[in-house]
Design a protein around this motif. Sequence first.
Motif, mmCIF file in Angstrom:
data_model
loop_
_atom_site.group_PDB
_atom_site.id
_atom_site.type_symbol
_atom_site.label_atom_id
_atom_site.label_comp_id
_atom_site.label_asym_id
_atom_site.label_seq_id
_atom_site.Cartn_x
_atom_site.Cartn_y
_atom_site.Cartn_z
ATOM 1 N N ILE A 1 0.854 -1.179 0.000
ATOM 2 C CA ILE A 1 0.000 0.000 0.000
ATOM 3 C C ILE A 1 0.893 1.233 0.000
ATOM 4 O O ILE A 1 1.673 1.453 0.930
ATOM 5 N N ARG A 2 0.766 2.013 -1.050
ATOM 6 C CA ARG A 2 1.570 3.226 -1.196
ATOM 7 C C ARG A 2 0.771 4.445 -0.757
ATOM 8 O O ARG A 2 -0.441 4.367 -0.565
ATOM 9 N N ALA B 1 -8.804 5.193 -2.100
ATOM 10 C CA ALA B 1 -9.678 4.536 -3.080
ATOM 11 C C ALA B 1 -10.624 3.596 -2.325
ATOM 12 O O ALA B 1 -10.168 2.610 -1.746
ATOM 13 N N PRO B 2 -11.938 3.908 -2.296
ATOM 14 C CA PRO B 2 -12.875 3.081 -1.521
ATOM 15 C C PRO B 2 -12.875 1.612 -1.935
ATOM 16 O O PRO B 2 -13.084 0.739 -1.107
ATOM 17 N N GLU C 1 -10.089 -0.247 -0.012
ATOM 18 C CA GLU C 1 -10.441 -0.431 1.390
ATOM 19 C C GLU C 1 -11.505 -1.522 1.547
ATOM 20 O O GLU C 1 -11.416 -2.366 2.437
ATOM 21 N N ALA C 2 -12.490 -1.550 0.650
ATOM 22 C CA ALA C 2 -13.537 -2.577 0.706
ATOM 23 C C ALA C 2 -12.944 -3.965 0.452
ATOM 24 O O ALA C 2 -13.300 -4.933 1.128
ATOM 25 N N GLN C 3 -12.031 -4.064 -0.521
ATOM 26 C CA GLN C 3 -11.400 -5.355 -0.813
ATOM 27 C C GLN C 3 -10.562 -5.825 0.373
ATOM 28 O O GLN C 3 -10.590 -7.004 0.735
ATOM 29 N N LEU C 4 -9.814 -4.906 0.987
ATOM 30 C CA LEU C 4 -9.011 -5.280 2.153
ATOM 31 C C LEU C 4 -9.895 -5.796 3.276
ATOM 32 O O LEU C 4 -9.562 -6.803 3.920
#
Length: 141
Positions: free
Chosen positions: A111-112, A118-119, A122-125
């Motif tokens: 993660i840079r 980017a939502p 965050e949702a994928q994480l």
Amino acid sequence: MPKATPPRLLAGGNPQIAKADGDAPVQAYIAALNGWQQDVGQRLDALITHSVPGVHKAVRWNSPMYGMPGQGWFASVHVFTHYVKLTFFKGSSLQPAPSGGTAKEARWVDIREGQLDAPELEAQLAQWVQQAAAMPGWGKA
């Protein structure tokens, strides 16, 4: 009372934090980070804590670790100069599997700066964290 000495920063800005269990050493690790890395560390910790009620936290090998009691560790965070690495120890079993890096069963995401804005990331994480916490992890949490 003497003032606490701030943790020494290792290569890439990764703080040297003594091995310990609980939220306090993880928060000490995050507090020792600089700038955007601290923001990413705070956001990842909040995302994991929110996504997995009852998560067990610790610092091992100068990295925050996240696991489920009796199931083992499912993720860790480690800071490098240009990115923060979120590793899923059984990442090859996640759907879809993270495409960052690979080592045996582990998969990770680099993660840079600014990427967590980017939502969709965050949702994928959050989905990966929930999946990872539901399966047997690595070692003993």
